[in-house]
Design an enzyme around this catalytic site. Structure first.
Site, PDB file in Angstrom:
ATOM      1  N   HIS A 230      -2.206 -32.632  19.763  1.00 19.85           N
ATOM      2  CA  HIS A 230      -0.997 -33.358  20.169  1.00 19.85           C
ATOM      3  C   HIS A 230       0.135 -32.405  20.499  1.00 19.85           C
ATOM      4  O   HIS A 230       1.288 -32.804  20.568  1.00 19.85           O
ATOM      5  CB  HIS A 230      -0.586 -34.323  19.057  1.00 19.85           C
ATOM      6  CG  HIS A 230      -1.676 -35.287  18.727  1.00 19.85           C
ATOM      7  ND1 HIS A 230      -1.869 -36.444  19.433  1.00 19.85           N
ATOM      8  CD2 HIS A 230      -2.690 -35.204  17.831  1.00 19.85           C
ATOM      9  CE1 HIS A 230      -2.943 -37.075  18.950  1.00 19.85           C
ATOM     10  NE2 HIS A 230      -3.456 -36.334  17.973  1.00 19.85           N
TER      11      HIS A 230
ATOM     12  N   LYS B 274       0.842  -1.200   0.000  1.00 20.81           N
ATOM     13  CA  LYS B 274       0.000   0.000   0.000  1.00 20.81           C
ATOM     14  C   LYS B 274       0.878   1.251   0.000  1.00 20.81           C
ATOM     15  O   LYS B 274       0.681   2.163  -0.782  1.00 20.81           O
ATOM     16  CB  LYS B 274      -0.909  -0.022   1.229  1.00 20.81           C
ATOM     17  CG  LYS B 274      -1.746   1.222   1.339  1.00 20.81           C
ATOM     18  CD  LYS B 274      -2.568   1.214   2.594  1.00 20.81           C
ATOM     19  CE  LYS B 274      -3.133   2.619   2.816  1.00 20.81           C
ATOM     20  NZ  LYS B 274      -3.870   2.716   4.059  1.00 20.81           N
TER      21      LYS B 274
ATOM     22  N   GLY C 121      -4.180  -2.172   5.425  1.00 23.37           N
ATOM     23  CA  GLY C 121      -3.415  -3.355   5.004  1.00 23.37           C
ATOM     24  C   GLY C 121      -4.113  -4.658   5.362  1.00 23.37           C
ATOM     25  O   GLY C 121      -4.269  -5.560   4.542  1.00 23.37           O
ATOM     26  N   ARG C 122      -4.596  -4.758   6.596  1.00 17.66           N
ATOM     27  CA  ARG C 122      -5.195  -6.014   7.053  1.00 17.66           C
ATOM     28  C   ARG C 122      -6.642  -6.178   6.590  1.00 17.66           C
ATOM     29  O   ARG C 122      -7.295  -7.160   6.915  1.00 17.66           O
ATOM     30  CB  ARG C 122      -5.071  -6.129   8.579  1.00 17.66           C
ATOM     31  CG  ARG C 122      -5.569  -4.911   9.328  1.00 17.66           C
ATOM     32  CD  ARG C 122      -5.013  -4.838  10.749  1.00 17.66           C
ATOM     33  NE  ARG C 122      -5.406  -3.604  11.421  1.00 17.66           N
ATOM     34  CZ  ARG C 122      -4.748  -2.460  11.350  1.00 17.66           C
ATOM     35  NH1 ARG C 122      -3.640  -2.381  10.625  1.00 17.66           N
ATOM     36  NH2 ARG C 122      -5.158  -1.393  12.005  1.00 17.66           N
TER      37      ARG C 122
ATOM     38  N   LYS D 229      10.297   0.620  13.293  1.00 21.00           N
ATOM     39  CA  LYS D 229      10.705   0.808  11.889  1.00 21.00           C
ATOM     40  C   LYS D 229      11.773   1.899  11.799  1.00 21.00           C
ATOM     41  O   LYS D 229      12.774   1.743  11.108  1.00 21.00           O
ATOM     42  CB  LYS D 229       9.504   1.261  11.048  1.00 21.00           C
ATOM     43  CG  LYS D 229       8.576   0.179  10.597  1.00 21.00           C
ATOM     44  CD  LYS D 229       7.539   0.769   9.647  1.00 21.00           C
ATOM     45  CE  LYS D 229       6.393  -0.189   9.402  1.00 21.00           C
ATOM     46  NZ  LYS D 229       5.299   0.389   8.655  1.00 21.00           N
TER      47      LYS D 229
ATOM     48  N   GLU E 182      -3.260  -6.131  15.378  1.00 22.44           N
ATOM     49  CA  GLU E 182      -2.822  -4.839  14.834  1.00 22.44           C
ATOM     50  C   GLU E 182      -3.988  -3.846  14.883  1.00 22.44           C
ATOM     51  O   GLU E 182      -3.775  -2.641  15.020  1.00 22.44           O
ATOM     52  CB  GLU E 182      -2.298  -5.004  13.399  1.00 22.44           C
ATOM     53  CG  GLU E 182      -1.393  -3.844  12.991  1.00 22.44           C
ATOM     54  CD  GLU E 182      -0.715  -4.037  11.641  1.00 22.44           C
ATOM     55  OE1 GLU E 182      -1.403  -4.002  10.628  1.00 22.44           O
ATOM     56  OE2 GLU E 182       0.524  -4.203  11.616  1.00 22.44           O
TER      57      GLU E 182
ATOM     58  N   GLU F 209      11.125  -4.094   3.935  1.00 21.68           N
ATOM     59  CA  GLU F 209      11.254  -5.501   3.550  1.00 21.68           C
ATOM     60  C   GLU F 209      10.857  -5.696   2.080  1.00 21.68           C
ATOM     61  O   GLU F 209      11.548  -6.359   1.300  1.00 21.68           O
ATOM     62  CB  GLU F 209      10.351  -6.386   4.415  1.00 21.68           C
ATOM     63  CG  GLU F 209      10.745  -6.487   5.866  1.00 21.68           C
ATOM     64  CD  GLU F 209      10.098  -5.426   6.740  1.00 21.68           C
ATOM     65  OE1 GLU F 209       9.764  -4.329   6.220  1.00 21.68           O
ATOM     66  OE2 GLU F 209       9.946  -5.683   7.942  1.00 21.68           O
TER      67      GLU F 209
HETATM   68  O1  F6P Z   1       4.001  -2.176   9.517  1.00 26.66           O
HETATM   69  C1  F6P Z   1       2.674  -2.546   9.540  1.00 26.66           C
HETATM   70  C2  F6P Z   1       2.068  -2.476   8.163  1.00 26.66           C
HETATM   71  O2  F6P Z   1       1.860  -1.156   7.799  1.00 26.66           O
HETATM   72  C3  F6P Z   1       0.775  -3.269   8.075  1.00 26.66           C
HETATM   73  O3  F6P Z   1      -0.308  -2.579   8.566  1.00 26.66           O
HETATM   74  C4  F6P Z   1       0.713  -3.568   6.631  1.00 26.66           C
HETATM   75  O4  F6P Z   1      -0.184  -4.597   6.323  1.00 26.66           O
HETATM   76  C5  F6P Z   1       2.158  -3.931   6.346  1.00 26.66           C
HETATM   77  O5  F6P Z   1       2.905  -3.084   7.191  1.00 26.66           O
HETATM   78  C6  F6P Z   1       2.598  -3.758   4.934  1.00 26.66           C
HETATM   79  O6  F6P Z   1       2.433  -2.437   4.529  1.00 26.66           O
HETATM   80  P1  F6P Z   1       2.487  -2.036   2.991  1.00 26.66           P
HETATM   81  O7  F6P Z   1       1.370  -2.719   2.302  1.00 26.66           O
HETATM   82  O8  F6P Z   1       2.358  -0.544   2.974  1.00 26.66           O
HETATM   83  O9  F6P Z   1       3.820  -2.484   2.456  1.00 26.66           O
END
Ligand code: F6P
Length: 534
Positions: free
Chosen positions: A383, A207, A266-267, A492, A352, A213
């Site tokens: 188990h 987003k 995002g979620r 972050k 979150e 990452e």
């Molecule tokens: O760091 C949390 C977050 O912003 C989440 O809410 C989101 O789903 C994820 O990182 C990835 O964010 P993006 O889609 O902006 O890369």
């Protein structure tokens, strides 16, 4: 029922009555309740199309429910639901609505500008899906794409990954799908090792298009293509994002960019073009069924009276255990191998969203908010962790999810069903054993059993939307904003700072002694590794 406007949740009359009532119910024996009340199971169950929810194995009475429902009224839940659907700025800190429900609205309803834009983008996505399937999307060397790698993290990974894995029976052959999320290079190298650079397409799902990452993995994908002599790496990338400028700066052209709106959390983004890899896996028709299942739950959530409203009841049960029994953990145990990823998906969704300490008015909440969401599939979990559920000193509320039908071996499926039902009964009933205390089971463990006919796209859509709205209701009761996530920012920022310092040869101590020590350990390992490799 009166609507009160107390600032403090604990001052609400129903809250005080619930606290008193909890002391009476704490001694309730579920086993006896069932024995004395033949209508209990039926009365404490709700159905919606293919989904049936039995919440009778919870530590509740009729009075509990009526007090919880009164709490929902007093906390203004009706208005909160209307605000969500009517596009009010329910995400108060980011001053945005949260319109994920629009993403699954059927295309024949309410032709607004925003809806037309959403459908246009969605149809572009489906157009790409069908061109991919027809072998018309080609890499730089002219060979058709046959592998898609979704690079994204958090909501840009967990949702599409869940759809692909949960609906693997609906996977349409021809395109293999992989996922890369972690900054740990093992994640992407594992995928690149079996990928063909001529036929691989990377979907960069982010987003913000600024997530460390995701960008690091996207750059690695680019360098891998270059290492393999790709003449036009642009043909191997697509982007899904709300940040058009950053996508352009990365070098992905407009025709390969799919827009999501900035109000798409995002979620809550699986319903948008972030779900692209899911749509590629199961095809347009199935993805539309997935959206339709969620839409059915939206209609139910918006219109059903609270006492018959499944997400409302699930949320009120969550509040009951969390805030009145101090139960800090909630287990999600799908007796369904395909839903192995559901606990991880719900952990992000719930924790979150609701792992917050301040209310929307800036004051401290003053009560516990999100439970820890954990779990794993049944029967494997029996188990591994069920000992804790049966005899541990800490209580966890539990959801069991169970499909009634399976396309495979019906005898084995029946054993799966038997296990789920047996565990529910055992956890609820317990067993008295005074001679051998280690064989004694208290019972009274709270369980909600969610049955569904079979796991298809429509049902998966329903299940996810039920949990989304449950999360929203809990947030509304606590008065918190479930749509921001400021808690992830500090780490972050520091990671960016430490990364810069680790990369530089000189140490500029500015951290606490523990962090400095750990950084120095890392630096010395790097020196040793470098000198060894010379
Ligand atoms: O760091 C949390 C977050 O912003 C989440 O809410 C989101 O789903 C994820 O990182 C990835 O964010 P993006 O889609 O902006 O890369």
């Amino acid at each position: 029922m009166t609507k009160e406007n107390h600032n403090s949740l604990q001052e609400t009359s129903s809250w005080r009555l619930l606290a008193e009532h909890q002391r009476q119910v704490a001694g309730l024996s579920l086993r006896e309740s069932f024995a004395q009340d033949p209508g209990r199971a039926q009365r404490f169950s709700l159905g919606l199309e293919r989904v049936f929810v039995d919440f009778s194995k919870n530590l509740i009475t009729d009075k509990t429910l009526s007090l919880l429902l009164e709490l929902a009224e007093q906390r203004g839940l009706r208005k909160a639901i209307d605000d969500l659907f009517s596009g009010q700025e329910v995400n108060t800190t980011e001053r945005r609505p949260a319109l994920h429900t629009l993403l699954r609205a059927p295309e024949n309803k309410g032709e607004t500008v925003i809806l037309r834009q959403l459908w246009k983008e969605r149809n572009r996505m489906f157009g790409l899906v069908s061109r991919l399937r027809a072998g018309q999307v080609k890499g730089a060397s002219g060979k058709p794409i046959s592998r898609v790698v979704n690079i994204g993290i958090g909501g840009s990974d967990l949702g599409p990954r869940l759809v692909v894995e949960a609906l693997s029976e609906y996977h349409q052959d021809g395109i293999d799908i992989d996922f890369v999320a972690n900054i740990d290079p093992f994640d992407i190298e594992r995928v690149l090792a079996h990928a063909d650079p001529e036929t691989t397409l990377f979907i960069i799902a982010s987003k913000s298009f600024s997530t460390q990452e995701t960008l690091a993995n996207a750059r690695r994908a680019q360098s891998w293509l270059n290492e393999h002599g790709c003449s036009d790496s642009g043909k191997h990338f697509l982007a899904v994002s709300a940040n058009a400028d950053a996508v352009e700066r990365f070098g992905i052209g407009k025709d390969r960019y799919f827009k999501i709106e900035d109000w798409t959390g995002g979620r809550y983004s699986i319903w948008s073009c972030i779900g692209m890899s899911g749509a590629i896996s199961i095809g347009e028709d199935n993805f539309r069924r997935f959206l339709a299942g969620a839409h059915t739950v939206d209609l139910h959530f918006r219109s059903a009276q609270f006492s018959r409203n499944i997400p409302v009841i699930l949320a009120l049960l969550g509040i009951w255990y969390n805030n009145f029994f101090d139960v800090g953990a909630h287990a999600v145990i799908p007796y369904d191998q395909r839903l192995e990823r559901l606990p991880a998906y719900l952990s992000q969704l719930v924790m979150e969203s609701n792992g917050k300490s301040v209310r929307t008015d800036g004051n401290k909440v003053g009560t516990n908010t999100s439970q820890v969401i954990w779990g794993g599939v049944g029967s494997n979990s029996q188990h591994a962790v069920f000992q804790f559920l049966h005899q541990g000193t800490r209580m966890s509320s539990i959801d069991f999810l169970l499909p009634l039908a399976s396309r495979y071996n019906s005898e084995q499926h029946e054993l799966l069903v038997a296990n789920c039902l047996a565990q529910g009964e055992a956890l609820m009933q317990g067993e008295t054993n005074t001679d051998e205390p280690h064989r004694h089971f208290d019972g009274n463990r709270p369980i909600t059993t969610i049955l569904y006919d079979r796991l298809d796209p429509y049902t998966l859509g329903m299940l996810l939307a039920l949990y989304e709205h449950k999360t929203y209701v809990e947030a509304a009761i606590w008065g918190i904003n479930p749509f921001d996530q400021w808690g992830v920012e500090l780490g972050k920022t520091l990671a960016g700072c430490i990364a810069g310092e680790l990369a530089s040869a000189e140490a500029h101590p500015s951290h606490d002694a523990s962090t400095e020590q750990l950084m120095n350990k890392y630096r010395s390992t790097q020196l040793t590794t470098t000198s060894r490799s010379k």
